[in-house]
Motif scaffolding. Structure first.
Motif, PDB file in Angstrom:
ATOM      1  N   PHE A 192       0.538  -1.276   0.061  1.00  0.00           N
ATOM      2  CA  PHE A 192       0.083   0.431   0.022  1.00  0.00           C
ATOM      3  C   PHE A 192       1.135   1.217   0.287  1.00  0.00           C
ATOM      4  CE2 PHE A 192      -1.952   3.365   2.151  1.00  0.00           C
ATOM      5  CZ  PHE A 192      -3.479   3.979   1.981  1.00  0.00           C
ATOM      6  N   ALA A 193       2.408   1.288   0.818  1.00  0.00           N
ATOM      7  CA  ALA A 193       2.759   2.381   1.149  1.00  0.00           C
ATOM      8  C   ALA A 193       3.649   2.580  -0.009  1.00  0.00           C
ATOM      9  CB  ALA A 193       3.679   2.269   2.483  1.00  0.00           C
ATOM     10  N   GLY A 194       4.117   1.505  -0.660  1.00  0.00           N
ATOM     11  CA  GLY A 194       4.708   1.617  -2.158  1.00  0.00           C
ATOM     12  C   GLY A 194       6.379   1.465  -1.811  1.00  0.00           C
ATOM     13  N   VAL A 195       6.739   0.607  -0.749  1.00  0.00           N
ATOM     14  CA  VAL A 195       8.165   0.291  -0.504  1.00  0.00           C
ATOM     15  C   VAL A 195       7.979  -0.739   0.294  1.00  0.00           C
ATOM     16  CG1 VAL A 195       8.145   2.501   0.618  1.00  0.00           C
ATOM     17  CG2 VAL A 195       7.358   1.490   1.865  1.00  0.00           C
ATOM     18  N   SER A 196       9.388  -1.179   0.211  1.00  0.00           N
ATOM     19  CA  SER A 196       9.780  -2.529   0.300  1.00  0.00           C
ATOM     20  C   SER A 196       9.854  -2.820   1.867  1.00  0.00           C
ATOM     21  CB  SER A 196      11.123  -3.263   0.392  1.00  0.00           C
ATOM     22  OG  SER A 196      12.377  -2.275   1.000  1.00  0.00           O
ATOM     23  N   ARG A 197       9.669  -4.140   2.054  1.00  0.00           N
ATOM     24  CA  ARG A 197       9.462  -4.337   3.699  1.00  0.00           C
ATOM     25  C   ARG A 197      10.443  -3.574   4.967  1.00  0.00           C
ATOM     26  NH1 ARG A 197       5.998 -10.212   5.996  1.00  0.00           N
ATOM     27  NH2 ARG A 197       8.013 -10.087   7.353  1.00  0.00           N
ATOM     28  N   SER A 198      11.701  -4.233   4.048  1.00  0.00           N
ATOM     29  CA  SER A 198      12.657  -3.900   5.218  1.00  0.00           C
ATOM     30  C   SER A 198      12.710  -2.113   5.281  1.00  0.00           C
ATOM     31  CB  SER A 198      14.662  -4.168   4.552  1.00  0.00           C
ATOM     32  OG  SER A 198      14.329  -3.164   2.883  1.00  0.00           O
ATOM     33  N   TRP A 199      12.538  -1.164   4.124  1.00  0.00           N
ATOM     34  CA  TRP A 199      12.232   0.402   3.996  1.00  0.00           C
ATOM     35  C   TRP A 199      11.296   0.664   5.006  1.00  0.00           C
ATOM     36  CZ3 TRP A 199       9.442   4.404   3.700  1.00  0.00           C
ATOM     37  CH2 TRP A 199      10.164   5.650   3.304  1.00  0.00           C
ATOM     38  N   LEU A 200      10.006   0.212   5.029  1.00  0.00           N
ATOM     39  CA  LEU A 200       8.765  -0.184   6.364  1.00  0.00           C
ATOM     40  C   LEU A 200       9.280  -0.321   7.464  1.00  0.00           C
ATOM     41  CD1 LEU A 200       6.307   0.587   5.479  1.00  0.00           C
ATOM     42  CD2 LEU A 200       5.190  -2.100   6.207  1.00  0.00           C
ATOM     43  N   TYR A 201       9.791  -1.346   7.430  1.00  0.00           N
ATOM     44  CA  TYR A 201      10.379  -1.487   8.654  1.00  0.00           C
ATOM     45  C   TYR A 201      11.510  -0.299   9.470  1.00  0.00           C
ATOM     46  CZ  TYR A 201      12.921  -3.971  12.965  1.00  0.00           C
ATOM     47  OH  TYR A 201      13.659  -4.722  14.366  1.00  0.00           O
ATOM     48  N   ARG A 202      12.603   0.217   8.906  1.00  0.00           N
ATOM     49  CA  ARG A 202      13.724   0.775   9.324  1.00  0.00           C
ATOM     50  C   ARG A 202      13.031   2.291   9.200  1.00  0.00           C
ATOM     51  NH1 ARG A 202      16.204  -1.245   4.601  1.00  0.00           N
ATOM     52  NH2 ARG A 202      16.010   0.727   3.781  1.00  0.00           N
ATOM     53  N   GLY A 203      11.774   2.644   8.505  1.00  0.00           N
ATOM     54  CA  GLY A 203      11.350   3.875   8.651  1.00  0.00           C
ATOM     55  C   GLY A 203      10.500   4.164   9.767  1.00  0.00           C
ATOM     56  N   PHE A 204       9.215   2.776  10.117  1.00  0.00           N
ATOM     57  CA  PHE A 204       8.708   2.558  11.494  1.00  0.00           C
ATOM     58  C   PHE A 204       9.610   2.856  12.559  1.00  0.00           C
ATOM     59  CE2 PHE A 204       4.254   1.513  11.213  1.00  0.00           C
ATOM     60  CZ  PHE A 204       4.194   1.777   9.453  1.00  0.00           C
ATOM     61  N   MET A 205      10.463   2.706  12.170  1.00  0.00           N
ATOM     62  CA  MET A 205      11.429   1.472  13.505  1.00  0.00           C
ATOM     63  C   MET A 205      12.291   3.361  14.019  1.00  0.00           C
ATOM     64  SD  MET A 205      11.616  -1.037  15.196  1.00  0.00           S
ATOM     65  CE  MET A 205      12.570  -0.898  16.109  1.00  0.00           C
TER      66      MET A 205
END
Length: 272
Positions: A192-205
């Motif tokens: 949905f956000a248009g990013v990879s899982r790893s990018w999403l994880y780093r952003g959330f952290m």
């Protein structure tokens, strides 16, 4: 023999985030002219064939087939069809709080009010759909509004720069908040956000100090606690309501977080 026509509809302009003021299409007669004058709303024209001249704030802009020109509110303008090859155009007049915000994302500017577009047929279809839905009923207004947003969306498409990292994370967090009751996964959130899982994880952290999985779980359990305290819903019903189709799995997740089962939690709340 040339055939000249004009089809036009004017709305009473109810107060909405975006309101259709008028819509239509016209094959102009040679030298046909509007203005000089001002409009109290935005008015965009798409030229299907022929040519003419659009003048805004004293500056003249030649306009040909395949181009749009935009009238800004309260700006003195005039537009005139060519005497040899008069234009045929489709137009949409609109206003409302969303109008300026959406147009600011396009390439149209007061000093550059003419733009070539490569989706002319789509523009025509949307204008035709708005015209065919014309009317004052709730159904008509909704139909016209929907097609107007689609039309403006085409003007914006492909013209926005890369999103800010924080905007992407905020959108992903909002997706969780709005869809936690569904069995969504981290892959769904990342897609949905248009990013990879790893990018999403780093952003959330960086933003929240927790992973997307953790935030999703916390959102679900927060609602579960509210339902356990304030309703008599069965545990399995609560589990379904917060995105856990398996009630046993929900109970294990709840116990790992709260230190007790949902039933024990509810009983403890009833005696406090």
């Amino acid at each position: 023999m040339a055939v000249y026509f004009k089809n036009s509809y004017k709305s009473d302009g109810a107060a909405l985030p975006l309101s259709v003021k008028n819509v239509g299409f016209q094959q102009c007669t040679p030298g046909y002219r509007w203005g000089a004058g001002v409009r109290d709303h935005y008015l965009i024209h798409y030229v299907v064939s022929g040519r003419g001249t659009f003048t805004a704030a004293g500056r003249a802009f030649p306009v040909r087939a395949g181009e749009v020109f935009l009238v800004w509110p309260n700006v003195v303008v005039s537009y005139e069809a060519d005497t040899e090859s008069p234009w045929e155009y489709y137009w949409l007049g609109f206003s409302g709080p969303d109008a300026a915000a959406l147009l600011a994302r396009t390439d149209l500017r007061p000093d550059a009010p003419v733009l070539h577009i490569d989706f002319g047929r789509t523009f025509q279809r949307y204008i035709t759909a708005i015209y065919e839905a014309r009317g004052q009923s709730a159904w008509s207004r909704t139909q016209m509004l929907g097609y107007a947003y689609l039309l403006l969306g085409k003007l914006i498409e492909g013209r926005e720069g890369p999103e800010d990292r924080g905007d992407v994370i905020d959108r992903a967090a909002a997706y969780i908040e709005n869809n936690y009751a569904e069995p969504i996964t981290v892959d769904d959130i990342a897609t949905f956000a248009g990013v990879s899982r790893s990018w999403l994880y780093r952003g959330f952290m960086q933003r929240f100090g927790r992973s997307p999985t953790a935030l999703l779980r916390e959102t679900r359990l927060k609602t579960a606690r509210t339902l356990l305290r304030g309703t008599t819903m069965h545990i399995s019903e609560i589990a379904w309501s917060v995105g856990y189709p398996d009630a046993l799995y929900f109970s294990r997740v709840f116990a790992a977080s709260e230190g007790c089962s949902p039933s024990v939690y509810r009983a403890g709340q009833e005696h406090t």
